[in-house]
Design a protein around this motif. Structure first.
Motif, PDB file in Angstrom:
ATOM      1  N   HIS A 170       0.594  -1.047  -0.284  1.00 42.84           N
ATOM      2  CA  HIS A 170       0.276   0.057   0.084  1.00 42.84           C
ATOM      3  C   HIS A 170       0.632   1.624   0.075  1.00 42.84           C
ATOM      4  CE1 HIS A 170      -2.812  -2.943   1.635  1.00 42.84           C
ATOM      5  NE2 HIS A 170      -3.829  -2.077   0.823  1.00 42.84           N
ATOM      6  N   CYS A 171       2.333   0.751  -0.478  1.00 45.53           N
ATOM      7  CA  CYS A 171       3.179   2.730  -0.219  1.00 45.53           C
ATOM      8  C   CYS A 171       2.825   3.392  -1.704  1.00 45.53           C
ATOM      9  CB  CYS A 171       4.581   2.391   0.573  1.00 45.53           C
ATOM     10  SG  CYS A 171       5.716   1.251  -0.855  1.00 45.53           S
ATOM     11  N   VAL A 190      12.036  -3.949  -2.765  1.00 43.53           N
ATOM     12  CA  VAL A 190      11.643  -2.910  -3.889  1.00 43.53           C
ATOM     13  C   VAL A 190      10.981  -3.061  -4.835  1.00 43.53           C
ATOM     14  CG1 VAL A 190      14.223  -4.024  -5.273  1.00 43.53           C
ATOM     15  CG2 VAL A 190      13.220  -1.049  -5.616  1.00 43.53           C
ATOM     16  N   ASP A 191      11.216  -4.634  -5.234  1.00 39.02           N
ATOM     17  CA  ASP A 191       9.899  -5.412  -5.796  1.00 39.02           C
ATOM     18  C   ASP A 191       8.925  -5.385  -5.476  1.00 39.02           C
ATOM     19  OD1 ASP A 191      11.336  -6.340  -8.089  1.00 39.02           O
ATOM     20  OD2 ASP A 191      12.850  -7.618  -7.163  1.00 39.02           O
ATOM     21  N   LEU A 192       8.771  -5.197  -4.409  1.00 37.95           N
ATOM     22  CA  LEU A 192       7.089  -5.257  -3.447  1.00 37.95           C
ATOM     23  C   LEU A 192       6.124  -3.807  -3.727  1.00 37.95           C
ATOM     24  CD1 LEU A 192       7.011  -7.749  -0.778  1.00 37.95           C
ATOM     25  CD2 LEU A 192       6.464  -8.536  -2.890  1.00 37.95           C
ATOM     26  N   ALA A 193       6.945  -3.451  -3.693  1.00 38.05           N
ATOM     27  CA  ALA A 193       6.893  -1.607  -3.772  1.00 38.05           C
ATOM     28  C   ALA A 193       6.742  -1.446  -4.661  1.00 38.05           C
ATOM     29  CB  ALA A 193       8.212  -0.820  -3.112  1.00 38.05           C
ATOM     30  N   GLY A 197       3.338   0.298  -7.235  1.00 43.92           N
ATOM     31  CA  GLY A 197       2.866   1.455  -7.843  1.00 43.92           C
ATOM     32  C   GLY A 197       3.919   2.786  -7.266  1.00 43.92           C
ATOM     33  N   ALA A 198       5.042   1.994  -6.814  1.00 47.70           N
ATOM     34  CA  ALA A 198       4.530   3.239  -5.682  1.00 47.70           C
ATOM     35  C   ALA A 198       6.230   3.445  -6.643  1.00 47.70           C
ATOM     36  CB  ALA A 198       5.774   2.550  -4.513  1.00 47.70           C
ATOM     37  N   ARG A 199       6.742   5.636  -6.560  1.00 45.68           N
ATOM     38  CA  ARG A 199       8.644   5.726  -6.178  1.00 45.68           C
ATOM     39  C   ARG A 199       9.276   5.079  -6.015  1.00 45.68           C
ATOM     40  NH1 ARG A 199       9.078  11.623  -4.738  1.00 45.68           N
ATOM     41  NH2 ARG A 199      11.877  12.209  -5.532  1.00 45.68           N
ATOM     42  N   THR A 200      10.515   4.652  -6.023  1.00 44.64           N
ATOM     43  CA  THR A 200      11.356   3.844  -5.254  1.00 44.64           C
ATOM     44  C   THR A 200      12.531   4.910  -5.835  1.00 44.64           C
ATOM     45  OG1 THR A 200      11.401   2.725  -6.790  1.00 44.64           O
ATOM     46  CG2 THR A 200      10.367   1.588  -5.753  1.00 44.64           C
ATOM     47  N   VAL A 201      13.088   4.651  -4.620  1.00 43.58           N
ATOM     48  CA  VAL A 201      14.988   5.642  -4.269  1.00 43.58           C
ATOM     49  C   VAL A 201      15.501   5.087  -3.267  1.00 43.58           C
ATOM     50  CG1 VAL A 201      15.697   8.340  -3.492  1.00 43.58           C
ATOM     51  CG2 VAL A 201      13.373   8.142  -4.393  1.00 43.58           C
ATOM     52  N   GLU A 202      16.765   4.750  -4.065  1.00 42.95           N
ATOM     53  CA  GLU A 202      17.797   4.552  -3.010  1.00 42.95           C
ATOM     54  C   GLU A 202      19.129   5.203  -2.833  1.00 42.95           C
ATOM     55  OE1 GLU A 202      20.544   0.858  -3.921  1.00 42.95           O
ATOM     56  OE2 GLU A 202      21.944   1.958  -5.352  1.00 42.95           O
ATOM     57  N   LEU A 213      17.021  -1.271 -10.165  1.00 40.47           N
ATOM     58  CA  LEU A 213      15.437  -1.264  -9.775  1.00 40.47           C
ATOM     59  C   LEU A 213      14.751  -0.337  -8.697  1.00 40.47           C
ATOM     60  CD1 LEU A 213      16.156  -4.988  -8.205  1.00 40.47           C
ATOM     61  CD2 LEU A 213      15.059  -4.719  -9.877  1.00 40.47           C
ATOM     62  N   PHE A 214      15.891   0.879  -8.842  1.00 41.98           N
ATOM     63  CA  PHE A 214      15.335   1.374  -8.398  1.00 41.98           C
ATOM     64  C   PHE A 214      14.826   3.152  -9.120  1.00 41.98           C
ATOM     65  CE2 PHE A 214      16.991  -0.500  -4.579  1.00 41.98           C
ATOM     66  CZ  PHE A 214      16.414  -0.384  -3.887  1.00 41.98           C
TER      67      PHE A 214
END
Ligand code: OAD
Length: 235
Positions: A170-171, A190-193, A197-202, A213-214
């Motif tokens: 849900h993030c 990161v895959d689950l996020a 549909g989340a924005r992903t940041v490392e 992956l980010f």
């Protein structure tokens, strides 16, 4: 907006807590199999307890740094859900949030356990533990139990996985800070996020092996990169 932040040893490095994957392949001078597996504990409980006793004592010499504090400041003003998942067994996040109480909707999970807790080998009961633990430390929870560090060793299941997976599903934003991404299941977050549909940041000293992956990478020491990135977020 719902936020999940994952932290690893890199966020505590500038506080003086050593990271795990040093170039010599050893963990504070020990082989990981000897000090971080149930088999290592069964073979030599005195060595394992001594290892964690030293690390527990070391906590008195370190303090939360600007990265821990920036996360605590964000937690105090964040309007949505905010789950902070740490792989670290130190208490630096806890201390930062104690100084700056979080808003409702915030939760901190130590998925790999905590140095300042002990667990009964028979009943599984967990209790606060601030001093040394003896090799034959009797458990107050079970007549045949011993106390062991409340640390998730290799081969054991990380804590609160169902809760973490629910939050990732849900993030809206997932931020991974100071972790090499070498240890599952945290490396799979990161895959689950992304699936949610989340924005992903490392955020890391340097791009990790999983950097592709980010969506975005922010590179530099955590004490600078974390406050700078968090300042760009609107709660
Ligand atoms: P690692 O030691 O594998 O990785 C530390 C990461 O932090 C690396 O990617 C570094 O580039 C980065 N780093 C170092 N200094 C930094 C700084 N000042 N600012 C930002 N980044 C920095 O540690 P973890 O990924 O946390 O498990 O390791 C994961 C798990 O492996 C640990 O929780 C532990 C270990 O075995 C258990 O104890 C079960």
């Amino acid at each position: 907006m719902n936020l999940v932040v994952l932290t690893g040893a890199g966020i505590s490095a500038e506080s003086g807590v050593p990271t795990f994957r040093a170039s010599d392949g050893l963990w504070c001078g020990h082989r990981i199999e000897d000090v971080a597996t149930p088999e290592g504990y069964a073979a030599d409980p005195a060595l394992v307890q001594d290892f964690y006793n030293r690390r527990r004592r070391q906590l008195a010499e370190v303090r939360p740094n600007a990265a821990h504090r920036a996360l605590a400041d964000l937690a105090a003003r964040w309007a949505g859900d905010f789950l902070l998942v740490t792989q670290n067994v130190d208490d630096l996040h806890d201390r930062a949030h104690a100084d700056t109480p979080p808003a409702e909707g915030f939760e901190l999970i130590h998925m790999h356990g905590e140095l300042l807790k002990g667990r009964c080998t028979r009943s599984g009961a967990v209790m606060d533990w601030t001093g040394d633990m003896a090799a034959d430390q009797a458990s107050p929870h079970h007549p045949q139990g011993w106390m062991r560090p409340h640390i998730v060793w290799f081969g054991e299941t990380p804590l609160e996985m169902a809760r973490i997976e629910r939050a990732l599903a849900h993030c809206d934003l997932f931020v991974s800070i100071g972790t090499s991404g070498a240890v599952y299941p945290a490396a799979g977050f990161v895959d689950l996020a992304r699936r949610a549909g989340a924005r992903t940041v490392e955020i890391n000293l340097e791009p990790t092996a999983d950097a592709r992956l980010f969506d975005e990478g922010v590179y530099g020491p955590a004490t600078q990169a974390v406050p700078a990135f968090l300042d760009t977020l609107t709660p």
